[in-house]
Design an enzyme around this catalytic site. Sequence first.
Site, PDB file in Angstrom:
ATOM      1  N   ARG A 276       0.544  -1.056   0.076  1.00 25.00           N
ATOM      2  CA  ARG A 276      -0.194  -0.063  -0.184  1.00 25.00           C
ATOM      3  C   ARG A 276       0.707   1.176  -0.097  1.00 25.00           C
ATOM      4  O   ARG A 276       1.313   2.049  -1.140  1.00 25.00           O
ATOM      5  CB  ARG A 276      -0.702   0.065   1.045  1.00 25.00           C
ATOM      6  CG  ARG A 276      -2.029   0.941   0.806  1.00 25.00           C
ATOM      7  CD  ARG A 276      -1.555   2.426   1.630  1.00 25.00           C
ATOM      8  NE  ARG A 276      -1.711   2.649   2.660  1.00 25.00           N
ATOM      9  CZ  ARG A 276      -0.909   3.489   3.364  1.00 25.00           C
ATOM     10  NH1 ARG A 276      -0.928   4.796   3.092  1.00 25.00           N
ATOM     11  NH2 ARG A 276      -0.486   3.559   4.878  1.00 25.00           N
ATOM     12  N   ASP A 277       1.641   1.651   1.355  1.00 27.55           N
ATOM     13  CA  ASP A 277       2.445   2.717   1.056  1.00 27.55           C
ATOM     14  C   ASP A 277       3.377   2.345  -0.149  1.00 27.55           C
ATOM     15  O   ASP A 277       4.299   3.613  -0.141  1.00 27.55           O
ATOM     16  CB  ASP A 277       2.848   2.718   2.537  1.00 27.55           C
ATOM     17  CG  ASP A 277       3.297   4.317   2.936  1.00 27.55           C
ATOM     18  OD1 ASP A 277       3.200   5.127   2.424  1.00 27.55           O
ATOM     19  OD2 ASP A 277       3.911   4.563   3.781  1.00 27.55           O
TER      20      ASP A 277
ATOM     21  N   HIS B  85       7.122   4.344  12.932  1.00 25.71           N
ATOM     22  CA  HIS B  85       6.610   4.797  11.094  1.00 25.71           C
ATOM     23  C   HIS B  85       7.741   5.588  11.053  1.00 25.71           C
ATOM     24  O   HIS B  85       7.885   6.798  10.714  1.00 25.71           O
ATOM     25  CB  HIS B  85       5.205   4.700  10.711  1.00 25.71           C
ATOM     26  CG  HIS B  85       4.999   4.779   8.912  1.00 25.71           C
ATOM     27  ND1 HIS B  85       4.301   4.205   8.803  1.00 25.71           N
ATOM     28  CD2 HIS B  85       5.920   5.200   8.097  1.00 25.71           C
ATOM     29  CE1 HIS B  85       4.746   4.099   7.088  1.00 25.71           C
ATOM     30  NE2 HIS B  85       5.323   5.326   6.955  1.00 25.71           N
TER      31      HIS B  85
ATOM     32  N   CYS C 199       7.362  10.487  -0.258  1.00 28.17           N
ATOM     33  CA  CYS C 199       5.782  11.307   0.421  1.00 28.17           C
ATOM     34  C   CYS C 199       5.638  11.733  -0.887  1.00 28.17           C
ATOM     35  O   CYS C 199       6.539  12.820  -0.607  1.00 28.17           O
ATOM     36  CB  CYS C 199       6.077  11.526   1.075  1.00 28.17           C
ATOM     37  SG  CYS C 199       4.870  12.301   1.794  1.00 28.17           S
TER      38      CYS C 199
ATOM     39  N   ASN D  73      10.052   4.731   2.723  1.00 27.02           N
ATOM     40  CA  ASN D  73      10.079   4.046   4.304  1.00 27.02           C
ATOM     41  C   ASN D  73      11.104   3.185   4.520  1.00 27.02           C
ATOM     42  O   ASN D  73      11.824   2.467   3.292  1.00 27.02           O
ATOM     43  CB  ASN D  73       8.775   2.908   4.438  1.00 27.02           C
ATOM     44  CG  ASN D  73       7.769   3.298   4.274  1.00 27.02           C
ATOM     45  OD1 ASN D  73       7.176   4.752   4.868  1.00 27.02           O
ATOM     46  ND2 ASN D  73       7.085   3.422   3.182  1.00 27.02           N
TER      47      ASN D  73
END
Length: 297
Positions: free
Chosen positions: A12-13, A204, A237, A246
């Site tokens: 997802r991210d 995170h 982002c 990440n």
Amino acid sequence: MKQVKIVEVGPRDGLQNEKQPVALATKLELIKRLRDAGLTTIEAGAFVSPKWVPQMADSAEVLKALDLSGPVNYPVLVPNEQGLDAALACGVREIAVFGAASESFSRKNINASIAESLKRFESVMARAASANLRVRGYVSCVVGCPYEGRIAPQQVAMVAKALYDMGCYEISLGDTIGVGTPNTVLEMLDAVSKLVPTERLAGHFHDTYGMAIANIHAALGAGIGTFDSSVAGLGGCPYARGASGNVATEDVVYLLHGLGYETGIDLPQLVATARFISGALGREVGSRVGKALALPE
């Protein structure tokens, strides 16, 4: 042996900001490989507007192909009641809601103030509770913001407490642009843990300045036992110029195993999964462990 939980956010991210389309079959193969490597919580998608996040437009198809009643949990991001409707139709067991500790970031990201965003979640939380869904809360920009700079730890604590009081079972604290260092992370965690139990917090971290592993090590010492990470370091982002992805799951697992923590994850299999998705995206593996294990003996 001490245990640490890893929440895998790659599907997802990690994939949501990819410019090139990622085939449904590739996403499903990625999730299967992550599951086979021992991940038990894998973010599978997001029910957001396909206009803004086209990569997540097939989240319903992804979920329909997964065993949602098995031992692996597949949470999805839900920003509003429309997204919740879609998630419920797929039979999900867990959703996530996403807030920010920065007013500017909140307005640019979801076109709402922090207070407005939290108000929107009230109906989502109520319906989720009635449907017996677990809800995880995310707070972004917990150390710094691309628009405001440093974020006060008390501001992070306020947003985290609001989500916790609404019923989120866990609050994931995100260093969205990766500017944190161990001292700033510990300062933030100290403020938040005064309002939300430490065992209900997760870390995170993004690796923009190469500090993610150091920050995780510091957070472990502060009692944090859950961390989000993304296989191969996928993700970034779109609202934070230059922000890298990440922290890579395989780098986190290498650290944790070296410190004597149990994760239930097979590191060689995880590295192979990182190579698979990196190859599918046409890039090198974005983790130090993945690169190191690819070197000749």
